[in-house]
Motif scaffolding. Structure first.
Motif, PDB file in Angstrom:
ATOM      1  N   UNK A 228     -10.904  -9.043 -35.643  1.00 52.75           N
ATOM      2  CA  UNK A 228      -9.435  -9.032 -35.569  1.00 52.75           C
ATOM      3  C   UNK A 228      -8.822 -10.436 -35.650  1.00 52.75           C
ATOM      4  N   UNK A 229      -9.487 -11.413 -35.030  1.00 50.00           N
ATOM      5  CA  UNK A 229      -8.969 -12.783 -35.092  1.00 50.00           C
ATOM      6  C   UNK A 229      -8.907 -13.266 -36.537  1.00 50.00           C
ATOM      7  N   UNK A 230      -9.971 -13.035 -37.301  1.00 50.52           N
ATOM      8  CA  UNK A 230      -9.976 -13.436 -38.705  1.00 50.52           C
ATOM      9  C   UNK A 230      -8.912 -12.680 -39.497  1.00 50.52           C
ATOM     10  N   UNK A 231      -8.740 -11.417 -39.187  1.00 42.49           N
ATOM     11  CA  UNK A 231      -7.767 -10.598 -39.924  1.00 42.49           C
ATOM     12  C   UNK A 231      -6.339 -11.122 -39.743  1.00 42.49           C
ATOM     13  N   UNK A 232      -6.028 -11.614 -38.552  1.00 41.49           N
ATOM     14  CA  UNK A 232      -4.673 -12.083 -38.269  1.00 41.49           C
ATOM     15  C   UNK A 232      -4.525 -13.599 -38.438  1.00 41.49           C
TER      16      UNK A 232
END
Length: 530
Positions: A228-232
């Motif tokens: 999720x961190x990479x996605x955002x």
């Protein structure tokens, strides 16, 4: 297709087992035979399908590896040595990445600055396992080992953040202001999100009793932090490192002994498989990499590899010998460096082997990046050269500089054993005086504990007796009362061990080893009761 994948997995497993055995026999780092055997296996027809896509390396291998390293970080030592760790992890990593990028531009100008910086970020982080295992075996000062371990954890995050910025710069133009804002979002956002995930997972794991469920949650955790961190648009690596560090500092309060034992065994095996398979995958890809760089002359490839290896190897000791003394001139209160002498700084400068993380970053370079095979070739050259050159000479260098202290750690562990057994005896006396334990039972346990005390004290008196034995508090038939008493005595030992660690009397390794023995004893008691 499934059959082919199973055959590939079987071949990789055989290579890992054979490579590890060969490394022990030849006395060389295991990476060397793993890469060589992997390259040989690349000629097998079925192994032509064994090329792992870069996204798999980036989204599968790296989150698991950095989470495992962060979970095992020693909080007290890392906090105490924050200044030298920061000087290495932030300053040296950035300087190395930029210096390597400059060397690439000199040797292969066509690569471009963004791709060159991606390679610099890949070869900047060090491998903690190679250096610290050698230093612990020789008995190097514990503080040196701690600094190197702390550096290797943080520099992974720094290098992967630089790598992400470099890959982004390949596809879009980034101004200085935009790059600064992006870096702020990536770093701050990653850390804050990692803290949130760690906080949530800690509360979930406190409510889970089943050991299998605990392992499943631990396995999912790095991906909940990273993806999720990479996605955002935040740093998935920083989020994963922060989550791992947060949970690792609370592991003793989160988990029961049985869950801790099973989780430790599971993650040790998983980390071993991940790191070993990365070297095998490099070997499997080496044939294609060499074919892809065949347009370059052998002299050009050798020249570029030698230049980059030289930069990687030389920048580090220059930094440790020059930058550390400058830190002492900083204004304000900071850590004293009186125990990090010139000889120790030289050893830390030489302990710059590259390993699985470097390979993972290099193999995760997208297929669309120009000159990708050349970048992987140069990263592999750095890894093999540092493992073969520095890893094999680090031990002799430590001994020549007189930094081996093999007996110190053994004595420290023996004193810790003495202290925690004394704590168990004191708790037993308190329970007896309070009428919670009858005199006959107390006498049996007191004799068992005093026998162990005599053995440890004999060792400390230089009789040559080994102090190591299971941390058992039992010797009588199991029963409800006896089991309860053993648990309370074990708890007294755990409390005393934590106190010793907080006061700096024992290292994180000794604390972890003794907790493991107490967990084993608790598991044996539980199994015998059932």
């Amino acid at each position: 297709m499934i059959t082919e994948y199973l055959i590939i997995a079987a071949v990789i497993a055989v290579i890992i087992l054979t490579g590890q055995a060969t490394a022990r026999w030849a006395g060389v780092p295991s990476a060397i035979p793993l890469v060589l055997f992997g390259a040989g296996a690349g000629f097998l027809p079925v192994m032509a399908e064994a090329v792992v896509p870069p996204d798999v390396i980036l989204n599968l291998y790296l989150p698991l590896l950095v989470y495992h390293a962060a979970f095992l970080t020693a909080p007290r030592e890392t906090r105490r040595d924050a200044v030298p760790i920061s000087a290495l992890a932030f300053g040296l990593t950035c300087v190395t990445a930029i210096a390597v990028a400059g060397a690439v531009q000199i040797s292969v100008p066509a690569i471009g600055w963004a791709a060159a910086l991606a390679l610099g970020a890949a070869v900047a982080p060090t491998d903690p396992v190679s250096a610290t295992s050698i230093m612990q075996r020789v008995g190097a000062p514990r503080r040196m080992v701690t600094i190197l371990e702390g550096e290797s954890l943080v520099n992974d995050a720094v290098a992967l953040t630089l790598f992400g910025l470099a890959i982004t710069a390949l596809s879009e133009k980034i101004t200085l202001a935009a790059g600064g804002l992006m870096l702020l979002r990536v770093v701050v956002g990653g850390v804050l999100y990692g803290l949130l995930v760690g906080w949530l997972i800690a509360r979930i794991r406190r409510r889970i009793v089943d050991t299998g469920a605990q392992i499943v949650v631990s396995l999912v955790t790095p991906f909940l932090a990273y993806l999720p961190a990479e996605h955002f648009g935040m740093s998935g690596v920083l989020a994963t490192v922060t989550t791992g560090f947060y949970l690792g500092t609370r592991a003793n309060g989160l988990l029961q002994p049985k869950s801790r034992l099973a989780g430790t065994a599971f993650w040790d095996v998983l980390a071993f498989l991940l790191e070993s398979s990365l070297f095998v995958l490099l070997g499997l890809e080496l044939r294609q990499v060499l074919a892809a760089v065949s347009d370059y002359s052998a002299a050009a490839l050798a020249g570029a590899a030698v230049l980059i290896i030289g930069v990687v190897v030389l920048v580090r000791p220059l930094w440790t010998l020059a930058a550390f003394p400058l830190v002492t001139r900083m204004t304000g209160r900071h850590l004293s460096f009186e125990h990090v002498g010139r000889a120790q700084r030289l050893v830390m400068g030489w302990a710059g082997m590259r390993g699985a993380i470097t390979l993972g970053i290099a193999l995760s370079i997208p297929m669309t990046v120009p000159h990708r095979p050349l970048l992987i070739f140069l990263a592999a050259a750095v890894v093999l050269a540092t493992l073969l050159g520095q890893a094999t000479t680090l031990g002799p260098l430590l001994r020549r500089l007189g930094l081996g202290e093999s007996g110190r750690t053994v004595v420290e562990e023996a004193r810790a054993r003495e202290a925690i057994v004394e704590a168990a005896v004191a708790r037993l006396d308190d329970l007896t005086a309070g009428g919670e334990v009858d005199e006959h039972t107390a006498q049996v346990y007191r004799q068992l504990l005093e026998l162990r005390l005599d053995k440890v004290r004999a060792f400390l008196g230089d009789t040559g007796t080994s102090p190591q034995e299971p941390m058992s508090s039992a010797g009588t038939r199991p029963g409800t009362a006896g089991a309860g008493l053993r648990r309370r005595l074990a708890q007294a030992q755990r409390e005393r061990l934590e106190e010793l660690y907080r006061k700096g009397k024992v290292s994180a390794d000794i604390r972890r080893r003794l907790i493991h023995e107490l967990d084993l004893d608790a598991h044996r008691r539980s199994a015998s009761a059932h």
